[in-house]
Design a protein around this motif. Structure first.
Motif: not given
Length: 163
Positions: A114-115, A126-127, A131-133, A161-163
């Motif tokens: 899952i992306h 991650r820090a 929240f970049s991904t 979703l992040g489309w």
């Protein structure tokens, strides 16, 4: 109700267009051959306390998920089998059991991680404020019969979703 499997859940996720690996354990069953999807993924998932990732092992099946292409189909555009932003497409996930990280483990095991997943296939640090991904997994709907009134209940998330 969850334990008695009286709740129907649907999730949606973004993942690569094509599987890249075969699972080491468990089974993958095509539900509408010769089409690849929908498919049923069955395996034994173990989650140890204090360990971030769950894992599959060769034991009796305790986790089952039906994986299908999300609405809109799997377009064949000019001979391309994959269509979507960044080589991703939407999938619908129907867990029949409820093991910890089940959807993430099952998708990863068939080569469709899952992306945005920071745990599978490997842990990504991650820090805390990065929240970049985000994990592209949404609980899309929850359906059950109200145990008090007997009325059917359905709750739907409209979060995209992040489309």
């Amino acid at each position: 109700m969850f334990q008695g499997r009286k709740v129907s859940k649907t999730y949606e996720c973004l993942a690569p267009c094509r599987p890249t690996t075969r699972p080491r354990y468990g089974t993958v069953e095509r539900l509408d051959p010769p089409a690849v999807f929908p498919l049923r993924r069955r395996s034994h998932i173990t989650k140890l306390r204090g360990v971030l990732q769950a894992f599959e092992e060769p034991q009796a099946v305790n986790a089952e998920t039906v994986i299908d292409l999300a609405a809109g189909g799997y377009p064949s555009m000019g001979g391309r089998l994959c269509h979507g932003r960044n080589g991703l497409r939407a999938y619908e996930l129907y867990p029949l059991t409820g093991k910890t990280h089940q959807l993430r483990v099952h998708m990863n095991s068939i080569g469709l991680p899952i992306h945005g997943d920071d745990f599978y296939p490997r842990i990504v640090e991650r820090a805390y404020d990065d929240f970049s991904t985000p994990l592209e997994l949404v609980a899309r709907s929850l359906r059950f019969t109200d145990p008090v009134s007997g009325e059917p209940r359905e709750f739907i998330s409209r979060i995209p979703l992040g489309w």
